[in-house]
Scaffold this active site. Structure first.
Site, PDB file in Angstrom:
ATOM      1  N   ASN A  97      13.843  18.923 -17.228  1.00  0.00           N
ATOM      2  CA  ASN A  97      13.331  17.733 -16.545  1.00  0.00           C
ATOM      3  C   ASN A  97      13.808  16.421 -17.157  1.00  0.00           C
ATOM      4  O   ASN A  97      13.345  15.352 -16.766  1.00  0.00           O
ATOM      5  CB  ASN A  97      11.806  17.769 -16.516  1.00  0.00           C
ATOM      6  CG  ASN A  97      11.304  19.087 -15.976  1.00  0.00           C
ATOM      7  OD1 ASN A  97      10.754  19.886 -16.718  1.00  0.00           O
ATOM      8  ND2 ASN A  97      11.538  19.348 -14.701  1.00  0.00           N
ATOM      9  N   VAL A 104      14.191  10.856 -16.787  1.00  0.00           N
ATOM     10  CA  VAL A 104      13.063  11.783 -16.797  1.00  0.00           C
ATOM     11  C   VAL A 104      12.624  12.088 -15.369  1.00  0.00           C
ATOM     12  O   VAL A 104      12.431  11.179 -14.559  1.00  0.00           O
ATOM     13  CB  VAL A 104      11.876  11.175 -17.583  1.00  0.00           C
ATOM     14  CG1 VAL A 104      10.671  12.095 -17.549  1.00  0.00           C
ATOM     15  CG2 VAL A 104      12.286  10.869 -19.020  1.00  0.00           C
ATOM     16  N   CYS A 105      12.455  13.371 -15.075  1.00  0.00           N
ATOM     17  CA  CYS A 105      11.959  13.809 -13.769  1.00  0.00           C
ATOM     18  C   CYS A 105      10.486  14.175 -13.919  1.00  0.00           C
ATOM     19  O   CYS A 105      10.148  15.225 -14.455  1.00  0.00           O
ATOM     20  CB  CYS A 105      12.759  15.008 -13.281  1.00  0.00           C
ATOM     21  SG  CYS A 105      12.236  15.585 -11.661  1.00  0.00           S
ATOM     22  N   LEU A 106       9.635  13.274 -13.493  1.00  0.00           N
ATOM     23  CA  LEU A 106       8.189  13.468 -13.544  1.00  0.00           C
ATOM     24  C   LEU A 106       7.641  12.873 -12.251  1.00  0.00           C
ATOM     25  O   LEU A 106       7.841  11.685 -11.981  1.00  0.00           O
ATOM     26  CB  LEU A 106       7.613  12.765 -14.778  1.00  0.00           C
ATOM     27  CG  LEU A 106       6.146  12.934 -15.080  1.00  0.00           C
ATOM     28  CD1 LEU A 106       5.798  14.397 -15.343  1.00  0.00           C
ATOM     29  CD2 LEU A 106       5.761  12.099 -16.298  1.00  0.00           C
TER      30      LEU A 106
END
Length: 177
Positions: A97, A104-106
């Site tokens: 992620n 950042v993949c959130l």
């Protein structure tokens, strides 16, 4: 909808002009006051006068990333809390992620963001990425496929990367505490 947004921006500018403090700054001050920092994290501000840039260090005590120190920069703009903060990982790490550029993949930093969320929500979300990486919504597709197909091999490659080693020909930062 666009008119409502424009009106909100104008109101915010009026409030800033009247008091010298923007609504975003007031909200940031409240969020900072309400922060609940667990023992596996620490925060600092490069400029204590400007609370819109926060440095965060996460030190996971369990999971694949146990024993590492991961540094993040959280940048908050003047449209906060209507827009989410921008979060960047300052270490080059092997994570499904987080890509090698530190993006950042959130979900709460993208489509799931809404103004009732706060800095605590982001800290919890980032910590959760280290405790339970999400291979279903990756930025680093190789790491995600690795986690999905071979969890033990993934764990080994995470350890190698955390020690500053090479994984798939890419050199990573030594983040061991």
């Amino acid at each position: 909808m666009r008119k409502i947004w424009e009106l909100k921006k104008k109101e915010a500018q009026k409030e800033k002009n009247a008091s010298g403090i923007s609504p975003a700054q007031i909200r940031i001050q409240k969020d900072v006051t309400d922060l609940e920092i667990p023992s596996t994290m620490s925060t600092s501000w490069p400029d204590p006068i400007k609370l819109n840039v926060l440095h965060l260090e996460i030190r996971p005590d369990e999971g694949y990333y146990k024993g590492g120190k991961f540094k993040f920069r959280i940048q908050i703009d003047d449209n906060y809390p209507h827009d989410p903060p921008k979060v960047k990982c300052l270490n080059k790490i092997y994570h499904p992620n987080i890509d090698i550029e530190g993006n950042v993949c959130l979900n709460i930093l993208r489509q799931d963001w809404n103004p009732v969320l706060n800095l605590n929500s982001i800290l919890v979300g980032l910590q959760f990425l280290f405790l339970s990486p999400n291979a279903e919504d990756p930025l680093n597709k190789e790491a995600a496929a690795d986690l999905h197909k071979d969890p033990q091999g993934f764990a080994s490659r995470v350890r190698t990367a955390m020690k500053g080693g090479l994984v798939n020909g890419i050199s990573f930062d030594n983040v061991m505490a």
